[in-house]
Design a protein around this motif. Sequence first.
Motif, mmCIF file in Angstrom:
data_model
loop_
_atom_site.group_PDB
_atom_site.id
_atom_site.type_symbol
_atom_site.label_atom_id
_atom_site.label_comp_id
_atom_site.label_asym_id
_atom_site.label_seq_id
_atom_site.Cartn_x
_atom_site.Cartn_y
_atom_site.Cartn_z
ATOM 1 N N PRO A 107 -4.306 3.186 -2.375
ATOM 2 C CA PRO A 107 -2.975 3.526 -1.880
ATOM 3 C C PRO A 107 -2.948 3.942 -0.414
ATOM 4 C CG PRO A 107 -3.896 5.394 -3.056
ATOM 5 C CD PRO A 107 -4.897 4.290 -3.166
ATOM 6 N N GLY A 108 -1.769 3.752 0.199
ATOM 7 C CA GLY A 108 -1.519 4.299 1.524
ATOM 8 C C GLY A 108 -2.057 3.438 2.655
ATOM 9 N N ALA A 116 0.811 -1.216 0.000
ATOM 10 C CA ALA A 116 0.000 0.000 0.000
ATOM 11 C C ALA A 116 0.844 1.266 0.000
ATOM 12 C CB ALA A 116 -0.931 0.015 1.213
ATOM 13 N N ALA A 117 2.096 1.159 0.482
ATOM 14 C CA ALA A 117 2.977 2.333 0.505
ATOM 15 C C ALA A 117 4.428 1.860 0.555
ATOM 16 C CB ALA A 117 2.673 3.219 1.707
ATOM 17 N N ARG A 120 -8.068 6.869 4.960
ATOM 18 C CA ARG A 120 -6.629 6.990 5.185
ATOM 19 C C ARG A 120 -6.356 6.950 6.688
ATOM 20 N NH1 ARG A 120 -4.046 11.814 1.839
ATOM 21 N NH2 ARG A 120 -2.217 10.460 2.048
ATOM 22 N N LYS A 131 -4.211 2.520 5.857
ATOM 23 C CA LYS A 131 -5.631 2.787 6.026
ATOM 24 C C LYS A 131 -6.105 2.468 7.434
ATOM 25 C CE LYS A 131 -6.018 1.548 1.211
ATOM 26 N NZ LYS A 131 -4.660 0.935 1.227
ATOM 27 N N GLU A 156 -6.821 10.601 -3.023
ATOM 28 C CA GLU A 156 -5.453 10.094 -3.103
ATOM 29 C C GLU A 156 -5.319 9.050 -4.202
ATOM 30 O OE1 GLU A 156 -1.372 9.464 -2.069
ATOM 31 O OE2 GLU A 156 -2.807 11.137 -2.011
ATOM 32 N N GLY A 167 2.215 6.505 -1.262
ATOM 33 C CA GLY A 167 1.201 5.510 -1.578
ATOM 34 C C GLY A 167 1.519 4.767 -2.860
#
Length: 455
Positions: free
Chosen positions: A356-357, A338-339, A378, A359, A445, A344
Motif C-alpha cells: 500500500p501507499g 497504491a492509494a 514509503r 513508495k 503499513e 493506502g
Amino acid sequence: MSAGGGPRAGAGAIDPALYTDLYEFTMLQAYREHGLQARATFELYSRSLPAGRNYLLACGLDSALAYLESLAFGPEALAALEGLGFPGPFLDWLGGLRFTGDVDAMPEGTPAFAGEPLLVVEAPVAEAQLVETYLINQLHFQTLVASKGARIVQAAVGRPVADFGSRRAHGTEAGLLAARALYIAGMASTSSVAAGARYGIPVSGTMAHSYVQARGDDLAAFRDFAETHPETTLLVDTFDTLAGVRAVVELARELGDAFRVRAIRLDSEPLGELAARARRLLDEAGLAGVRIIASGGLDEHKIARLVGSGAPIDAYGVGTRAVTSADAPTLDAVYKLAAYAGEGRLKRSRGKETLPGRKQVFRERSASGVAERDVLARAEERREGEPLLVPVMRGGRRLAAGRGGLERARERARAESARLPERLRALEPARPPYAVVVSDELRREAGRLGRAVAD
C-alpha cells in the motif's frame, strides 16, 4: 458494454486517446456516476524479472510523458465511443478531460529490479486510471528491449554493436522505439533511417546480398560500389565467403592508394572460423586496417562465445533477437492502485499481492559506489541511499528531469550499469540475485491493512 456494435476504424491515424482498453472507459463512467473523484496513486512495475535477466534497464519514459502532456479527446474519438454506447453527458465530460496529475519515475537508463516502481502517477482517479494501457505499453516494450540490448552490449566487451532489427520488429513504430531503446542501452548505431531522423541516432549500413547478386560477380560488384561509396563496408559472403575476401584483396591491388574500404561484413556461419581466415587473407595483403563486422542471427550468447574464442571480429550487427527480445519477449508489467484519497490500498490475490501507499526506492551502495541492495520504502521515509524515483511531471507538465534527453539517458545507462555488482552484468543468472527488501515502515503499513509481508 460491448465493442461489437461500434463503428469500424478506417485506415487513418487513430486518436492516441483511444489507445486504451475498453474497461478503462467503463470504469471512468462508473467513477463519475458514483462520485469517486479523489486523487489516486498508481504504480507501474514488473512483478518479476524475465528468465535470464539479472536486472532491467528503465526505458520509455519520454514517450509516456509526451502522451500525458497531449492527452485529449477529439471529435473522431468521441464519435467512436458514442458508437460503443457511451452516453452523451459522459462523452461531454471526456471532451474536456486533460491529464493534470503528477508523475515520479526512474530516469531512463536506470537499472531496476522486480517490484520496484518504474513510474508513479498521482492524479484524480479517472485521469490516473485512463492512462494505464498506454503507459504499460510504452514502458513495457522499451524497457524489455533496452534490457536485452544491455546484455548484448555487455557481451561485446567494448566492440561496437549496430541495431539491424527494424525489418523484423513487430511493426514500424516498434522498430523506431526499439532503435531508441537499444541506443540507450549502448548500441553504437541503427540501420533505421527513420530512427536516425526522429531521434538523432547515428545511422549505419552499406549493401545487401542483392546488389552483389544483381551484378553477378563479387569483384565487379565491389568495384562499382566502392566507386560510389569509397569508405564502405563490403558484404563478402554472397557466393563464397573466402572468395569474396579475395575479391576485396584484388580490388585493393587494383586501386592502390585509392583503396579506402573500411570493413568487410560476414553474415554466414561459421563466423568465428571465417573471421580468422578472412583476417589472415587481409593481413597477408597488407590490409590490416580493414575491419571485420559480423552479423546473422546473433544474440548476447553467440557474441560472448565469439569474443571468448578470440575471433578477430571488430564489430557486430544484431537484429531480430534484440528488437523482439526473442528469448524473453514479455515483462510481467502491471499498473496498480497504491492509494486513494490519501489512504493506502492493497491487493491480496494470491501471487498478485501489492503493497500500500506511495513508495520510493532507495539504492544503497558500498564505499566504492557499487550497488549493494535496494530498499522499497514509503515515500515519506528518510533513509540512507539514493532515491531513484524523481519528479518528472507536475500538474500535467514536464519538469526538467522529464526532458533528460537521449544522450543523457545513454550515459546514465552506461555509468549506472557499471556500478552494479559484476555478477549482475554477467549473462548467467546471478547467484545470489540482487537484494530488494521492504522497509520496516512499509511492512507495518501493509500489516495494518491486512497483509503480512514475508522476509
